[in-house]
Design a protein around this motif. Structure first.
Motif, PDB file in Angstrom:
ATOM      1  N   MET A   1       8.610  35.391  25.565  1.00 45.89           N
ATOM      2  CA  MET A   1       7.435  34.531  25.439  1.00 45.89           C
ATOM      3  C   MET A   1       6.214  35.180  26.083  1.00 45.89           C
ATOM      4  O   MET A   1       5.111  35.148  25.524  1.00 45.89           O
ATOM      5  CB  MET A   1       7.701  33.179  26.100  1.00 45.89           C
ATOM      6  CG  MET A   1       8.770  32.338  25.420  1.00 45.89           C
ATOM      7  SD  MET A   1       9.021  30.775  26.320  1.00 45.89           S
ATOM      8  CE  MET A   1      10.500  30.165  25.500  1.00 45.89           C
ATOM      9  N   TRP A   2       6.399  35.760  27.260  1.00 45.64           N
ATOM     10  CA  TRP A   2       5.281  36.420  27.921  1.00 45.64           C
ATOM     11  C   TRP A   2       4.794  37.613  27.104  1.00 45.64           C
ATOM     12  O   TRP A   2       3.581  37.854  27.005  1.00 45.64           O
ATOM     13  CB  TRP A   2       5.673  36.879  29.322  1.00 45.64           C
ATOM     14  CG  TRP A   2       5.717  35.792  30.346  1.00 45.64           C
ATOM     15  CD1 TRP A   2       6.803  35.340  31.034  1.00 45.64           C
ATOM     16  CD2 TRP A   2       4.603  35.006  30.790  1.00 45.64           C
ATOM     17  NE1 TRP A   2       6.447  34.323  31.886  1.00 45.64           N
ATOM     18  CE2 TRP A   2       5.106  34.090  31.753  1.00 45.64           C
ATOM     19  CE3 TRP A   2       3.253  34.975  30.476  1.00 45.64           C
ATOM     20  CZ2 TRP A   2       4.286  33.179  32.397  1.00 45.64           C
ATOM     21  CZ3 TRP A   2       2.440  34.061  31.118  1.00 45.64           C
ATOM     22  CH2 TRP A   2       2.959  33.175  32.064  1.00 45.64           C
ATOM     23  N   ASP A   3       5.691  38.375  26.537  1.00 44.57           N
ATOM     24  CA  ASP A   3       5.297  39.518  25.706  1.00 44.57           C
ATOM     25  C   ASP A   3       4.495  39.065  24.494  1.00 44.57           C
ATOM     26  O   ASP A   3       3.500  39.708  24.109  1.00 44.57           O
ATOM     27  CB  ASP A   3       6.546  40.289  25.250  1.00 44.57           C
ATOM     28  CG  ASP A   3       7.217  41.030  26.391  1.00 44.57           C
ATOM     29  OD1 ASP A   3       6.562  41.211  27.444  1.00 44.57           O
ATOM     30  OD2 ASP A   3       8.393  41.415  26.243  1.00 44.57           O
ATOM     31  N   THR A   4       4.923  37.955  23.898  1.00 48.61           N
ATOM     32  CA  THR A   4       4.189  37.423  22.741  1.00 48.61           C
ATOM     33  C   THR A   4       2.787  37.002  23.141  1.00 48.61           C
ATOM     34  O   THR A   4       1.807  37.318  22.460  1.00 48.61           O
ATOM     35  CB  THR A   4       4.942  36.217  22.148  1.00 48.61           C
ATOM     36  OG1 THR A   4       6.243  36.632  21.711  1.00 48.61           O
ATOM     37  CG2 THR A   4       4.175  35.625  20.975  1.00 48.61           C
ATOM     38  N   LEU A   5       2.706  36.297  24.260  1.00 46.05           N
ATOM     39  CA  LEU A   5       1.400  35.829  24.724  1.00 46.05           C
ATOM     40  C   LEU A   5       0.487  37.005  25.064  1.00 46.05           C
ATOM     41  O   LEU A   5      -0.695  37.035  24.677  1.00 46.05           O
ATOM     42  CB  LEU A   5       1.585  34.930  25.948  1.00 46.05           C
ATOM     43  CG  LEU A   5       0.385  34.081  26.380  1.00 46.05           C
ATOM     44  CD1 LEU A   5      -0.034  33.132  25.275  1.00 46.05           C
ATOM     45  CD2 LEU A   5       0.711  33.306  27.647  1.00 46.05           C
ATOM     46  N   PHE A   6       1.038  37.992  25.759  1.00 48.61           N
ATOM     47  CA  PHE A   6       0.239  39.138  26.175  1.00 48.61           C
ATOM     48  C   PHE A   6      -0.182  39.987  24.982  1.00 48.61           C
ATOM     49  O   PHE A   6      -1.256  40.621  24.995  1.00 48.61           O
ATOM     50  CB  PHE A   6       1.018  39.995  27.172  1.00 48.61           C
ATOM     51  CG  PHE A   6       0.180  41.043  27.846  1.00 48.61           C
ATOM     52  CD1 PHE A   6      -0.771  40.677  28.797  1.00 48.61           C
ATOM     53  CD2 PHE A   6       0.319  42.374  27.525  1.00 48.61           C
ATOM     54  CE1 PHE A   6      -1.560  41.633  29.418  1.00 48.61           C
ATOM     55  CE2 PHE A   6      -0.466  43.340  28.145  1.00 48.61           C
ATOM     56  CZ  PHE A   6      -1.410  42.971  29.090  1.00 48.61           C
ATOM     57  N   LYS A   7       0.620  39.978  23.921  1.00 49.61           N
ATOM     58  CA  LYS A   7       0.288  40.712  22.704  1.00 49.61           C
ATOM     59  C   LYS A   7      -1.057  40.266  22.145  1.00 49.61           C
ATOM     60  O   LYS A   7      -1.812  41.065  21.567  1.00 49.61           O
ATOM     61  CB  LYS A   7       1.395  40.504  21.669  1.00 49.61           C
ATOM     62  CG  LYS A   7       1.106  41.079  20.292  1.00 49.61           C
ATOM     63  CD  LYS A   7       2.223  40.722  19.330  1.00 49.61           C
ATOM     64  CE  LYS A   7       1.918  41.192  17.921  1.00 49.61           C
ATOM     65  NZ  LYS A   7       3.001  40.817  16.964  1.00 49.61           N
ATOM     66  N   TYR A   8      -1.371  38.997  22.338  1.00 50.86           N
ATOM     67  CA  TYR A   8      -2.620  38.455  21.810  1.00 50.86           C
ATOM     68  C   TYR A   8      -3.729  38.410  22.864  1.00 50.86           C
ATOM     69  O   TYR A   8      -4.896  38.671  22.554  1.00 50.86           O
ATOM     70  CB  TYR A   8      -2.376  37.045  21.248  1.00 50.86           C
ATOM     71  CG  TYR A   8      -1.334  37.017  20.155  1.00 50.86           C
ATOM     72  CD1 TYR A   8      -1.477  37.815  19.029  1.00 50.86           C
ATOM     73  CD2 TYR A   8      -0.207  36.205  20.259  1.00 50.86           C
ATOM     74  CE1 TYR A   8      -0.523  37.798  18.026  1.00 50.86           C
ATOM     75  CE2 TYR A   8       0.750  36.188  19.261  1.00 50.86           C
ATOM     76  CZ  TYR A   8       0.593  36.989  18.142  1.00 50.86           C
ATOM     77  OH  TYR A   8       1.541  36.985  17.154  1.00 50.86           O
ATOM     78  N   THR A   9      -3.384  38.086  24.106  1.00 50.82           N
ATOM     79  CA  THR A   9      -4.434  37.951  25.127  1.00 50.82           C
ATOM     80  C   THR A   9      -5.119  39.282  25.445  1.00 50.82           C
ATOM     81  O   THR A   9      -6.286  39.287  25.827  1.00 50.82           O
ATOM     82  CB  THR A   9      -3.873  37.356  26.424  1.00 50.82           C
ATOM     83  OG1 THR A   9      -2.807  38.187  26.914  1.00 50.82           O
ATOM     84  CG2 THR A   9      -3.357  35.948  26.185  1.00 50.82           C
TER      85      THR A   9
END
Length: 516
Positions: free
Chosen positions: A77-85
């Motif tokens: 989940m963190w990787d997904t979020l960081f992919k966009y942020t």
């Protein structure tokens, strides 16, 4: 794949011109387009809701009215979020479009962010925050105040202890900040004195600030502002009711490197107190915005304005100032005399003088020429566009011709005149040698008018390149204060006729030139 699609420049151009709603489809259509399309999609966030949509819907719940996490975020989940942020360059959060539940959910996430050393928004450059200074917003704000931030705009009506703590850390969190706007609109009790020390601490560390807009911090905040060597634009709001006393017995050093200074206030006393505390103001442009905060007579306000301008003259570098603007109220008309603005004649290098909205100045032809003679380089002159008919001395076409003779560089002019008095004006050659081919913007306010034909003949002779008289001022509040609906409509019809005649004269002139 077509060879053009292997060209990164082509891919970036296609992505940047794709409609926002179709960018997700473009990102998933081809691996070559994925990163460029996602960069455009996430570059400017006008809502923080997309951040929540990246996460499972069942991640959050409510307990006693508060947002809670039902389960922790895993690495995926963190990787997904960081992919966009990491792609986000700007964030705009409006309170009206973001209920507290959304901000609360994001704040809960921020509390569990696993990497203390790596910012969640490592490339964020601009943040606009209108969602208030509540406790539940502080955690999310903390994650957006990153070293890469260059532009910060905060607007709030209250400030929690967490928010205050955050404000005091701006200098260390965003050391490269260049543009900062802080707008405080107290909902109930004015707590600007409580806020100011936290802001002052940060400002002392923001050495790269180029543009700053905020309220008067009094001591020692103002001293910190004056020590910012990179500061070029300063906008000070003096309307807060608890500015506090200036305790220093010695004057502040003042501002030595400004390009633009704006002072907003509702009482001349407060503004004069600030000016009197300064040694010097060196600025190329000064704007004064005054809106009366309490009922005062026009005579009293005019006298205070004269005193204010006299103090400004004492501390302002006469040679440096090139542009001066005085903005009045939309709903209050202050009646002034020529002598009120006499101190401005000392600023010999003015190229722009704007006295707009809320001022009705009584001035004769001779006084007008005496005033503008001090500014031979003037390019923009806007003075007395709104006049109280029958109670105000108004210049005539003779005064207008005098202005053109004394200020040959004028490109924009706003001045109410009496067009009914034609003494000394030859309708066949009204301008004589005083032709102005530079002027492209002419506003004559609620000038007295009887004959549209005579006015059009004179204007066409004086300004051969002028296409129209600017009539935008007729749709403003001051005009409604000065004229009844009937008089306003009648005058507007006559000025519309003037513009129609000018159109016709210009057409004839073009045909003559073409045939010649």
């Amino acid at each position: 794949m077509h060879a053009a699609l292997r060209n990164l420049e082509v891919i970036h151009v296609v992505s940047s011109h794709t409609e926002h709603g179709t960018l997700p489809a473009l990102a998933s259509a081809c691996r070559a387009f994925q990163s460029p399309a996602l960069n455009v999609l996430w570059r400017d966030l006008h809502s923080v809701e997309p951040l929540l949509r990246c996460l499972p819907a069942d991640l959050f719940g409510f307990d006693r009215g508060c947002t809670v996490l039902r389960k922790p975020l895993d690495n995926k989940m963190w990787d997904t979020l960081f992919k966009y942020t990491l792609r986000v360059r700007s964030i705009t959060v409006k309170r009206t479009s973001h209920p507290s539940a959304i901000i609360g959910s994001l704040s809960v996430i921020m509390l569990s962010y696993p990497s203390a050393s790596a910012p969640l928004f490592p490339n964020l450059r601009e943040l606009t925050w209108y969602a208030g200074g509540y406790h539940f917003t502080a955690e999310f704000l903390r994650m957006t105040l990153v070293p890469s931030l260059r532009v910060l705009t905060l607007r709030f009506t209250s400030a929690s202890s967490s928010f205050l703590s955050l404000l005091s850390s701006l200098g260390t969190l965003c050391p490269h900040l260049q543009n900062m706007t802080l707008k405080y609109y107290p909902a109930m009790e004015d707590l600007s004195n409580k806020l100011s020390p936290f802001i002052a601490q940060s400002i002392s560390q923001l050495r790269n600030l180029h543009t700053l807009m905020l309220w008067d911090l009094a001591n020692p905040g103002m001293d910190h502002i004056m020590q910012l060597q990179a500061l070029r634009t300063l906008d000070l709001d003096l309307r807060t009711s608890s500015v506090g006393e200036r305790q220093s017995l010695l004057p502040f050093p003042g501002f030595h490197h400004l390009h633009y200074l704006c002072l907003r206030f509702d009482a001349f006393g407060r503004a004069m107190e600030l000016l009197s505390s300064l040694e010097v103001i060196r600025s190329k442009k000064i704007k004064i915005s005054f809106t009366p905060g309490k009922a005062e007579s026009s005579e009293s306000l005019s006298a205070s304005l004269l005193q204010f301008l006299a103090i400004l003259l004492e501390i302002c570098d006469n040679k440096e100032l090139q542009r001066f603007s005085l903005m009045g109220s939309r709903v209050v008309i202050i009646h002034t005399e020529f002598a009120t603005f006499a101190p401005l004649r000392a600023f010999r290098n003015l190229i722009v003088l704007q006295i707009e909205r809320g001022y009705s100045t009584s001035i004769s032809d001779g006084e007008l020429c005496q005033m503008v003679a001090a500014w031979p380089m003037l390019q923009v002159l806007k003075i007395s566009c709104y006049i109280a008919i029958d109670t105000t001395a108004v210049p005539t076409f003779c005064g207008l011709l005098g202005v053109l003779r004394l200020c040959p560089c004028l490109t924009s002019l706003a001045l109410a005149i009496d067009t009914t008095r034609l003494e000394g004006i030859n309708l066949r050659n009204p301008g004589g040698e005083n032709l102005n081919t530079r002027l492209n913007d002419l506003t004559l306010g609620n000038s007295l008018i009887v004959s549209p034909l005579n006015v059009a003949l004179i204007l066409s002779g004086i300004f051969p390149c002028l296409e129209q008289v600017n009539l935008d001022c007729w749709n403003t509040a001051p005009m409604d204060l000065l004229l009844s609906a009937h008089d306003k409509n009648s005058a507007m019809e006559k000025w519309a006729s003037v513009n129609s005649l000018l159109d016709g004269f210009n057409l004839v002139r073009e045909r003559v030139v073409t045939s010649g």
